[in-house]
Structures are given as C-alpha cells and as structure tokens.
Design an enzyme around this catalytic site. Structure first.
Site, PDB file in Angstrom:
ATOM      1  CB  CYS A 120      -1.104  -0.112   1.260  1.00 44.84           C
ATOM      2  SG  CYS A 120      -1.774  -1.407   1.313  1.00 44.84           S
ATOM      3  CG  HIS A 261      -3.348   3.159   2.869  1.00 49.66           C
ATOM      4  ND1 HIS A 261      -3.629   2.919   1.379  1.00 49.66           N
ATOM      5  CD2 HIS A 261      -3.533   1.973   3.216  1.00 49.66           C
ATOM      6  CE1 HIS A 261      -3.840   1.739   1.275  1.00 49.66           C
ATOM      7  NE2 HIS A 261      -3.751   1.176   2.429  1.00 49.66           N
ATOM      8  CG  ASN A 291      -6.191  -1.265   1.165  1.00 54.96           C
ATOM      9  OD1 ASN A 291      -5.686  -0.707   0.465  1.00 54.96           O
ATOM     10  ND2 ASN A 291      -5.719  -1.831   2.311  1.00 54.96           N
TER      11      ASN A 291
END
Ligand code: UT7
Length: 334
Positions: A120, A261, A291
């Site tokens: 990520c 994030h 996500n």
C-alpha cells in the site's frame, strides 16, 4: 530514507489521472457471499462499497487507462515519457513487470519500465524512485502508476479480508523543472521486514511454489492479521508524516489536505486525530473504494484535485502504510 527538495533540479507534478472499474460491489451484495453485514463492515471499516475489475481486466489495463488520462491532461502521449514505474502487488504475472505491459498499452517508446513492490506504500515509494532519477538528471519525464486488481487475489470465502479490498488505478506525470519549481517538498519512506508474515500472500513465490496442497489450502490469496496491522499502521503513518514534514519549513497547520491511505476509517480517524488534523482537512474515499493498495493515495489525490479540495499552490501530505511492513509520506505542492 529521506529526501528533501534539492536546489538544482526540481520535480514538477504535471498531471494526475485515475481509473476505477465500473462494477460496484456493495456491502449488501457481499453479505450474500460470506457471513457478514453492512452494519459490521460499516462500523468496523467505514467501507460501503468497492470496485471490481471485469473478468479479464488486469492491473496493466487499469493502469494504462489511468495513465492515458494523466497523459492527455498534460497534453502528452505515451511517446513523450522517458521512464515508466508501476507500483503494484497484483501484477499481471510474476514477470515480466506490469510496467512493461503498460508501456506497450500506452505506446511508450523503448524507455526503462519497471515495477515497485511496496504494497500500500507503493505509490510513495515510486514517487521517491522517480524523483531520484529526475533530480540526478537521468530522467526528464517519468510516468508513475499505482494499479491493483486485488479482487483477483482475495479469498471470497474469508470474511476477515474479502470485505476490505477493491480494484483501481491512478497515475501521475512528473517532469524535471529548472528554476525553483518543486512540487515534491519532501519524502520519507521506511520498512520493517519483521512483520512480513502479518500481511502477505503465502504461496506462489519461491518459498511455497504452487502445488495441489497450496491451492487446496487457499494459500494463493491475501492473508492478514488485522489487529496487529491496525496498531502498527496508526503509529507508522503518524511517524512518516512527522518525519517528512520535519524536512520542510512547514508546520502541520500549513498542510491544506492530509491524504492518508484508505484501509479503514478507524485508522484514518486515529491518524488524523494524532496529527491534529480536523476531518475537514482529511481526505476520505474509503467508503467508495475500500483499500486499493498502491492505487489508493494517487486515486485520492486525483479526486481531491477534481473536487476542488486542493487548489493550485496548495500543500498536501500523502501518507501510506502496507505489507512488508512498509510506510511513507510525501509533502507535495500542487
Ligand atoms: O493497507 C494496510 C493493510 N490493512 C489495514 O491496515 C487493515 C488493518 N486492520 C483492520 O482494518 C481491522 O483489524 C479489521 C477491519 C481487519 C478487523 O477489525 P477488528 O476490529 O480488528 O476485528 P477482529 O478481526 O478483531 O474481529 C472481531 C470479530 C471477530 O469475531 P469474534 O472472534 O470476536 O467472535 C471476527 O470473527 O469480528 C468478526 N469478523 C466479522 N464479522 C462480520 C471479522 N470479519 C468480519 C466480517 N463480518 N466481515
């Protein structure tokens, strides 16, 4: 690793773009696949829906679409770039790189093309790599892409992970700028491999090549120890922001928008609270996409620009955390 604006060659963000697949999978639909509920997913994660790529669509397809949008906005074509970096953990194949497929799909010349694997945090890592090439004079115009088809590596029988992830891509064109222009005010990236097994795909690499057993045991899908990841994510995202900011002359209040994030609304809340950012100065789209790993921060930045949450001359902080563990933050001026 820390980098700060260097006097001689600046790094200019020329344009951004994003591409999200059309298909939406809602929490209600998910609750028909696994034992879960809209109530659980919403309260524990903030996610309401996510995008799912079409059957044959790959990270390179989504990435190429996002790249074409960014290039068009810059008045450029694929032929105008001299390096292509793709951040992904859902590559088309183990090799060649997804960047090579994107290169072909956007009609880029025979320029260097390679992937960055930092989960990520991948887009922030790619930004660091691209800026290094630009500041050293080795590249003048770099296209960076964050692209993921996490739905293809998701265990749709595992309710503890399948509600969390989605598909999408974002892209950014960066250029060398002489004479003081610098969009990348500072960047900080870090990693700690002691946590490698807490968020990973156990099989398919050399440590566990595909066998009947690995397939039967569903080891080719993402596995996560959610609670442990959560705790470290909050600490490291806050720390990454502070370290990146310390390399500038700015105060937290000078940052117009925090773009964290988007893994879980509770993580976003905890990080923004710890850093003293009110929610009006924190960008959130986790409810729409879940996500999307390496695509997350660039998709959010592109949306924030389009929505007028960021205007020309504003300063934003991109902050990420992911498998590895890896983490990073970039302070940018748009
Ligand atoms: O990008 C970086 C990587 N990702 C992250 O940063 C994610 C980090 N972690 C998280 O976001 C959270 O830990 C999760 C959302 C994954 C899980 O939330 P949690 O509050 O840590 O829940 P939990 O895993 O402790 O599970 C609590 C309960 C369990 O039941 P019992 O054992 O208490 O009876 C789970 O079985 O919730 C159950 N559960 C579910 N229930 C309904 C787990 N997943 C689900 C589900 N629906 N989808």
């Amino acid at each position: 690793m820390e980098t700060a604006a260097c006097k001689s060659v600046g790094v200019k963000i020329v344009s951004t773009g994003r591409y999200l697949p059309e298909k939406i999978l809602t929490n209600e639909e998910l609750s028909k696949i696994v034992e879960t509920s809209d109530e659980w997913i919403t309260t524990r994660t903030g996610i309401k829906e996510r995008r799912i790529a079409a059957k044959g669509a790959l990270s390179s397809d989504l990435g190429a679409e996002a790249a074409k949008i960014a290039l068009t906005r810059a008045g450029l074509s694929g032929a105008d770039i001299d390096m292509l970096i793709c951040a992904t953990i859902t590559p088309d194949k183990i090799f060649p790189s997804t960047a090579c497929y994107i290169q072909q799909k956007i009609g880029a010349a025979e320029v260097p093309a390679f992937d960055v694997s930092a989960a990520c945090s991948g887009f922030i890592y790619a930004l660091g790599v691209a800026s290094g090439f630009i500041r050293s004079g080795a590249a003048k115009r770099v296209l960076i892409v964050g692209a993921e088809v996490l739905s293809k590596f998701t265990d749709w029988h595992d309710r503890s992970t399948c509600v969390l992830f989605g598909d999408g891509a974002g892209a950014m064109v960066l250029e060398a700028a002489e004479g003081g222009t610098d969009s990348l005010l500072s960047l900080f990236i870090g990693a700690d491999g002691q946590y490698a097994e807490l968020l990973h795909i156990p099989a398919g690499g050399a440590s566990a090549p595909a066998t009947e057993e690995t397939v039967k045991n569903r080891l080719h899908f993402m596995k996560m120890s959610g609670k442990e990841v959560f705790k470290v994510a909050v600490t490291k995202m806050a720390e990454a922001f502070e370290k990146a900011l310390a390399k500038t002359n700015l105060k937290p209040s000078d940052i117009n928008l925090l773009i964290p994030h988007q893994a879980n609304m509770r993580i976003i809340d905890a990080v923004s609270r710890r850093l003293g950012f009110p929610m009006e100065k924190t960008y959130v789209n986790v409810h729409k996409y879940g996500n999307i790993s390496a695509a997350t921060t660039i998709v959010a930045l592109d949306e924030a620009l389009e929505e007028g949450r960021l205007n020309k001359g504003d300063t934003a902080a991109l902050v990420a955390f992911g498998g590895g563990f890896t983490w990073g933050a970039a302070i940018i001026r748009v």
